[in-house]
Design a protein around this motif. Sequence first.
Motif, PDB file in Angstrom:
ATOM      1  N   LYS A 137       0.814  -1.272  -0.075  1.00 30.19           N
ATOM      2  CA  LYS A 137      -0.075   0.109  -0.075  1.00 30.19           C
ATOM      3  C   LYS A 137       1.053   1.420  -0.056  1.00 30.19           C
ATOM      4  N   ILE A 138       0.431   2.322  -0.717  1.00 32.14           N
ATOM      5  CA  ILE A 138       1.129   3.280  -0.860  1.00 32.14           C
ATOM      6  C   ILE A 138       1.594   3.951   0.468  1.00 32.14           C
ATOM      7  N   ASP A 139       0.856   4.371   1.521  1.00 30.92           N
ATOM      8  CA  ASP A 139       1.208   4.752   2.510  1.00 30.92           C
ATOM      9  C   ASP A 139       2.123   3.996   3.811  1.00 30.92           C
ATOM     10  N   ARG A 140       2.359   2.794   3.085  1.00 33.02           N
ATOM     11  CA  ARG A 140       3.427   1.917   3.799  1.00 33.02           C
ATOM     12  C   ARG A 140       4.819   2.269   3.596  1.00 33.02           C
ATOM     13  N   LEU A 141       4.957   2.934   2.234  1.00 38.77           N
ATOM     14  CA  LEU A 141       6.510   3.368   1.799  1.00 38.77           C
ATOM     15  C   LEU A 141       6.618   4.653   2.396  1.00 38.77           C
ATOM     16  N   SER A 142       5.762   5.621   2.473  1.00 39.43           N
ATOM     17  CA  SER A 142       5.860   7.232   2.994  1.00 39.43           C
ATOM     18  C   SER A 142       4.722   7.656   3.080  1.00 39.43           C
ATOM     19  N   ARG A 143       4.437   8.681   4.227  1.00 41.02           N
ATOM     20  CA  ARG A 143       3.064   9.394   4.443  1.00 41.02           C
ATOM     21  C   ARG A 143       3.601  10.772   4.114  1.00 41.02           C
ATOM     22  N   SER A 144       4.844  11.218   3.505  1.00 38.99           N
ATOM     23  CA  SER A 144       5.082  12.279   3.322  1.00 38.99           C
ATOM     24  C   SER A 144       5.421  12.862   1.873  1.00 38.99           C
ATOM     25  N   LEU A 145       4.501  13.798   1.187  1.00 37.31           N
ATOM     26  CA  LEU A 145       4.633  14.217   0.075  1.00 37.31           C
ATOM     27  C   LEU A 145       6.202  14.283  -0.461  1.00 37.31           C
ATOM     28  N   CYS A 146       6.693  15.276   0.295  1.00 37.89           N
ATOM     29  CA  CYS A 146       8.136  15.765   0.012  1.00 37.89           C
ATOM     30  C   CYS A 146       9.004  14.395   0.001  1.00 37.89           C
ATOM     31  N   ASP A 147       9.205  13.565   1.033  1.00 37.74           N
ATOM     32  CA  ASP A 147       9.987  12.360   0.876  1.00 37.74           C
ATOM     33  C   ASP A 147       9.663  11.282  -0.169  1.00 37.74           C
ATOM     34  N   PHE A 148       8.382  11.322  -0.704  1.00 40.26           N
ATOM     35  CA  PHE A 148       7.819  10.390  -1.670  1.00 40.26           C
ATOM     36  C   PHE A 148       8.492  10.922  -3.121  1.00 40.26           C
ATOM     37  N   THR A 149       8.325  12.405  -3.381  1.00 45.46           N
ATOM     38  CA  THR A 149       8.953  13.144  -4.408  1.00 45.46           C
ATOM     39  C   THR A 149      10.271  12.671  -4.606  1.00 45.46           C
ATOM     40  N   ASP A 150      10.977  12.657  -3.531  1.00 46.45           N
ATOM     41  CA  ASP A 150      12.354  12.436  -3.553  1.00 46.45           C
ATOM     42  C   ASP A 150      12.655  10.970  -4.007  1.00 46.45           C
ATOM     43  N   LEU A 151      11.988   9.979  -3.281  1.00 48.00           N
ATOM     44  CA  LEU A 151      11.733   8.619  -3.779  1.00 48.00           C
ATOM     45  C   LEU A 151      11.499   8.375  -5.367  1.00 48.00           C
ATOM     46  N   GLU A 184      13.215   7.273 -10.883  1.00 40.72           N
ATOM     47  CA  GLU A 184      13.295   7.442 -12.156  1.00 40.72           C
ATOM     48  C   GLU A 184      14.690   7.519 -12.781  1.00 40.72           C
ATOM     49  N   ARG A 185      15.674   7.837 -11.917  1.00 42.60           N
ATOM     50  CA  ARG A 185      16.946   7.860 -12.274  1.00 42.60           C
ATOM     51  C   ARG A 185      17.720   6.310 -12.345  1.00 42.60           C
ATOM     52  N   HIS A 186      17.034   5.564 -11.721  1.00 42.49           N
ATOM     53  CA  HIS A 186      17.370   4.108 -11.846  1.00 42.49           C
ATOM     54  C   HIS A 186      16.689   3.340 -12.725  1.00 42.49           C
ATOM     55  N   GLY A 187      15.431   4.067 -13.514  1.00 42.59           N
ATOM     56  CA  GLY A 187      14.570   3.393 -14.376  1.00 42.59           C
ATOM     57  C   GLY A 187      13.523   2.231 -13.701  1.00 42.59           C
ATOM     58  N   VAL A 188      13.340   2.551 -12.464  1.00 42.45           N
ATOM     59  CA  VAL A 188      12.328   1.746 -11.598  1.00 42.45           C
ATOM     60  C   VAL A 188      11.059   2.145 -11.488  1.00 42.45           C
ATOM     61  N   SER A 189      10.041   1.430 -11.726  1.00 42.39           N
ATOM     62  CA  SER A 189       8.531   2.064 -11.586  1.00 42.39           C
ATOM     63  C   SER A 189       8.118   1.421 -10.066  1.00 42.39           C
ATOM     64  N   PHE A 190       7.061   2.222  -9.565  1.00 36.13           N
ATOM     65  CA  PHE A 190       6.611   1.990  -8.345  1.00 36.13           C
ATOM     66  C   PHE A 190       5.249   1.360  -8.732  1.00 36.13           C
ATOM     67  N   VAL A 191       4.887  -0.042  -8.061  1.00 42.29           N
ATOM     68  CA  VAL A 191       3.647  -0.786  -8.369  1.00 42.29           C
ATOM     69  C   VAL A 191       3.109  -0.972  -6.961  1.00 42.29           C
ATOM     70  N   SER A 192       1.783  -0.677  -6.506  1.00 38.30           N
ATOM     71  CA  SER A 192       1.180  -1.202  -5.300  1.00 38.30           C
ATOM     72  C   SER A 192       0.232  -2.165  -5.636  1.00 38.30           C
ATOM     73  N   VAL A 193       0.486  -3.323  -4.814  1.00 39.32           N
ATOM     74  CA  VAL A 193      -0.254  -4.449  -5.269  1.00 39.32           C
ATOM     75  C   VAL A 193      -1.943  -4.434  -4.609  1.00 39.32           C
ATOM     76  N   THR A 194      -2.102  -3.608  -3.774  1.00 38.70           N
ATOM     77  CA  THR A 194      -3.635  -3.269  -3.492  1.00 38.70           C
ATOM     78  C   THR A 194      -4.340  -2.365  -3.944  1.00 38.70           C
ATOM     79  N   GLN A 195      -3.356  -1.485  -4.772  1.00 38.29           N
ATOM     80  CA  GLN A 195      -3.998  -0.297  -5.342  1.00 38.29           C
ATOM     81  C   GLN A 195      -3.721  -0.176  -6.647  1.00 38.29           C
ATOM     82  N   GLN A 196      -4.542   0.454  -7.496  1.00 40.01           N
ATOM     83  CA  GLN A 196      -4.417   0.603  -9.062  1.00 40.01           C
ATOM     84  C   GLN A 196      -3.348   1.480  -9.266  1.00 40.01           C
TER      85      GLN A 196
END
Length: 197
Positions: A2-16, A21-33
């Motif tokens: 779930k998204i909020d398990r990774l971070s609940r801070s918009l600034c932190d998640f923007t940095d993540l 993106e720099r490493h060509g990685v996509s984020f996928v949440s298994v319980t959310q579309q």
Amino acid sequence: YKIDRLSRSLCDFTDLSKLFERHGVSFVSVTQQIDTSNATGRMMLNILMSFAQFEREMTADRIKDKIYASKKRGMWTGGPTPYGYVLRDKKLNIDPEMAKVVKTIFRRYAAVGSSLHVARELNDKHCFRPDNKPWEPRMVVSILKNKVYTGKIVAKNTGEAFDGQHEAIVSESLFAAAQNLLAANIKTDGKTNLHSL
């Protein structure tokens, strides 16, 4: 998961997200579309992150309000138990032996005006702290500044003092005398010299 398990801070998640993106990685949440490999997924991610941060801030505000309301009723809301008291059923109760030491600290400081002198007196009498360590001037000052010994509970965010549900160890007048001496012993440049306090 779930998204909020990774971070609940918009600034932190923007940095993540930038790191991903720099490493060509996509984020996928298994319980959310959510799939950041496309524009729709990235937009949904930002919306959900905004709500996650909002929820976190609202929870923090509710906790602060609850603590403030408890302090207003004079309740002890946690933290290290002040020397001179023991905690029973979430309430501060006077420990007679330690309370004698607290009274001695206030009375001796009012008489000699030096936390160093008071600490030395306590140590010379082998009147050590519960951890069997000697007293230091900063610990004496910490006790002298604590309004809890006058039967008050202080709300840190507002500085308000409320009548506590616990008994006072020292009188308001003795506490005030100690505060006046502490203020007089602070250097004119605004820095505190513990040896002079």
